[in-house]
Design a protein around this motif. Structure first.
Motif, PDB file in Angstrom:
ATOM      1  N   VAL A 150       0.885  -1.176   0.063  1.00 20.27           N
ATOM      2  CA  VAL A 150      -0.113   0.129  -0.176  1.00 20.27           C
ATOM      3  C   VAL A 150       1.020   1.194   0.157  1.00 20.27           C
ATOM      4  CG1 VAL A 150      -1.800   1.276   1.390  1.00 20.27           C
ATOM      5  CG2 VAL A 150      -1.605  -1.337   1.164  1.00 20.27           C
ATOM      6  N   THR A 151       0.573   2.070  -0.985  1.00 20.91           N
ATOM      7  CA  THR A 151       1.407   3.374  -0.776  1.00 20.91           C
ATOM      8  C   THR A 151       0.366   4.749  -0.618  1.00 20.91           C
ATOM      9  OG1 THR A 151       1.062   3.752  -3.350  1.00 20.91           O
ATOM     10  CG2 THR A 151       3.073   2.465  -2.632  1.00 20.91           C
ATOM     11  N   TRP A 152       1.264   5.685  -0.254  1.00 23.52           N
ATOM     12  CA  TRP A 152       0.288   7.054  -0.241  1.00 23.52           C
ATOM     13  C   TRP A 152       1.389   8.043  -0.590  1.00 23.52           C
ATOM     14  CZ3 TRP A 152       1.984  10.634   3.599  1.00 23.52           C
ATOM     15  CH2 TRP A 152       2.906  10.304   4.358  1.00 23.52           C
ATOM     16  N   SER A 153       0.870   9.233  -0.610  1.00 22.34           N
ATOM     17  CA  SER A 153       1.752  10.309  -0.770  1.00 22.34           C
ATOM     18  C   SER A 153       0.860  11.777  -0.382  1.00 22.34           C
ATOM     19  CB  SER A 153       1.492  10.580  -2.544  1.00 22.34           C
ATOM     20  OG  SER A 153       2.289  11.771  -2.897  1.00 22.34           O
ATOM     21  N   ALA A 154       1.993  12.620   0.467  1.00 24.64           N
ATOM     22  CA  ALA A 154       1.461  13.592   1.225  1.00 24.64           C
ATOM     23  C   ALA A 154       1.058  14.640  -0.032  1.00 24.64           C
ATOM     24  CB  ALA A 154       2.403  14.147   2.139  1.00 24.64           C
ATOM     25  N   THR A 155       1.548  14.547  -1.270  1.00 25.22           N
ATOM     26  CA  THR A 155       0.862  15.739  -2.174  1.00 25.22           C
ATOM     27  C   THR A 155       0.042  14.893  -3.170  1.00 25.22           C
ATOM     28  OG1 THR A 155       2.762  15.432  -3.462  1.00 25.22           O
ATOM     29  CG2 THR A 155       2.928  17.049  -1.699  1.00 25.22           C
ATOM     30  N   PRO A 156      -0.904  15.715  -3.587  1.00 27.07           N
ATOM     31  CA  PRO A 156      -1.719  15.057  -4.602  1.00 27.07           C
ATOM     32  C   PRO A 156      -1.196  14.601  -5.965  1.00 27.07           C
ATOM     33  CG  PRO A 156      -2.733  17.348  -3.991  1.00 27.07           C
ATOM     34  CD  PRO A 156      -1.293  17.017  -3.497  1.00 27.07           C
ATOM     35  N   THR A 157      -0.015  15.368  -6.274  1.00 30.42           N
ATOM     36  CA  THR A 157       0.695  15.034  -7.561  1.00 30.42           C
ATOM     37  C   THR A 157       1.753  14.052  -7.273  1.00 30.42           C
ATOM     38  OG1 THR A 157       2.045  16.834  -7.317  1.00 30.42           O
ATOM     39  CG2 THR A 157       0.109  17.118  -8.721  1.00 30.42           C
ATOM     40  N   GLY A 158       2.111  13.855  -6.064  1.00 29.99           N
ATOM     41  CA  GLY A 158       3.280  12.824  -5.906  1.00 29.99           C
ATOM     42  C   GLY A 158       2.830  11.434  -6.125  1.00 29.99           C
ATOM     43  N   GLY A 159       3.922  10.852  -6.563  1.00 34.54           N
ATOM     44  CA  GLY A 159       3.726   9.440  -7.400  1.00 34.54           C
ATOM     45  C   GLY A 159       4.327   8.347  -6.331  1.00 34.54           C
ATOM     46  N   PRO A 160       3.792   7.048  -6.296  1.00 33.03           N
ATOM     47  CA  PRO A 160       4.168   6.297  -5.261  1.00 33.03           C
ATOM     48  C   PRO A 160       5.738   5.873  -5.647  1.00 33.03           C
ATOM     49  CG  PRO A 160       2.821   5.281  -6.879  1.00 33.03           C
ATOM     50  CD  PRO A 160       2.562   6.716  -6.996  1.00 33.03           C
ATOM     51  N   PRO A 161       6.243   5.386  -4.643  1.00 35.34           N
ATOM     52  CA  PRO A 161       7.738   4.825  -4.675  1.00 35.34           C
ATOM     53  C   PRO A 161       7.570   3.623  -5.464  1.00 35.34           C
ATOM     54  CG  PRO A 161       7.301   5.459  -2.260  1.00 35.34           C
ATOM     55  CD  PRO A 161       6.124   5.397  -2.886  1.00 35.34           C
TER      56      PRO A 161
END
Length: 174
Positions: free
Chosen positions: A123-134
């Motif tokens: 499961v991944t998440w990003s703090a910014t709306p445009t940030g992609g998952p690692p």
């Protein structure tokens, strides 16, 4: 869909129900015979309407219409028994869509083969709306079909069942 069936007799001929003055009127009888031909399939369908909604008894063309009601992906070229199973399991497949259980169910129902689905639980998440998952932690699913199956069909079913952002590994045993 249901349509006119040439020569199908109406269970309730309209011409015979008219008042006596029209029983011998040639035009009235020919006109109502035309209506009988159009209405006969409808009246006969209504007579056994419950059978049309029974997946074991529904005619193939009506089965495709029922599939549209439950958004079941049926292919008109496939045998009716397979299409019946797809419609029968459509609600459950929608309930589990996007999960390993849903992928397994969709492929198993569509192909009839034994299916093994494993995922990494990533499961991944990003703090910014445009940030992609690692890239190294992206979710991944492996689907193994344990019988010879139509590869194009398996790919189509898997593509509709696996979320777009999940990496997929597909193995079909021959």
């Amino acid at each position: 869909m249901r349509g006119a069936v040439p020569g199908l007799a109406s269970p309730h001929p309209i011409g015979q129900e008219l008042p006596a003055v029209y029983l011998e009127d040639d035009f009235a009888q020919r006109f109502t015979d035309g209506l009988d031909e159009v209405l006969a399939p409808v009246l006969l369908t209504l007579d056994c309407l419950d059978a049309y909604f029974d997946l074991d008894l529904a005619p193939p063309d009506f089965l495709d219409w029922l599939a549209g009601w439950v958004a079941a992906p049926v292919d008109g070229d496939r045998v009716p028994d397979v299409r019946r199973e797809v419609v029968r399991h459509a609600v459950e497949a929608h309930r589990w869509r996007g999960t390993a259980r849903g992928v397994e169910l969709a492929v198993r129902v569509a192909t009839g083969a034994r299916v093994e689905v494993t995922d990494n639980g990533g499961v991944t998440w990003s703090a910014t709306p445009t940030g992609g998952p690692p890239p190294d932690e992206a979710p991944q699913v492996r689907v193994r079909v344990a019988a010879a199956a139509d590869e194009a069909l398996v790919r189509r079913v898997v593509a509709s069942a696996v979320p777009a952002h999940v990496r997929l590994t597909l193995e079909i045993e021959s």
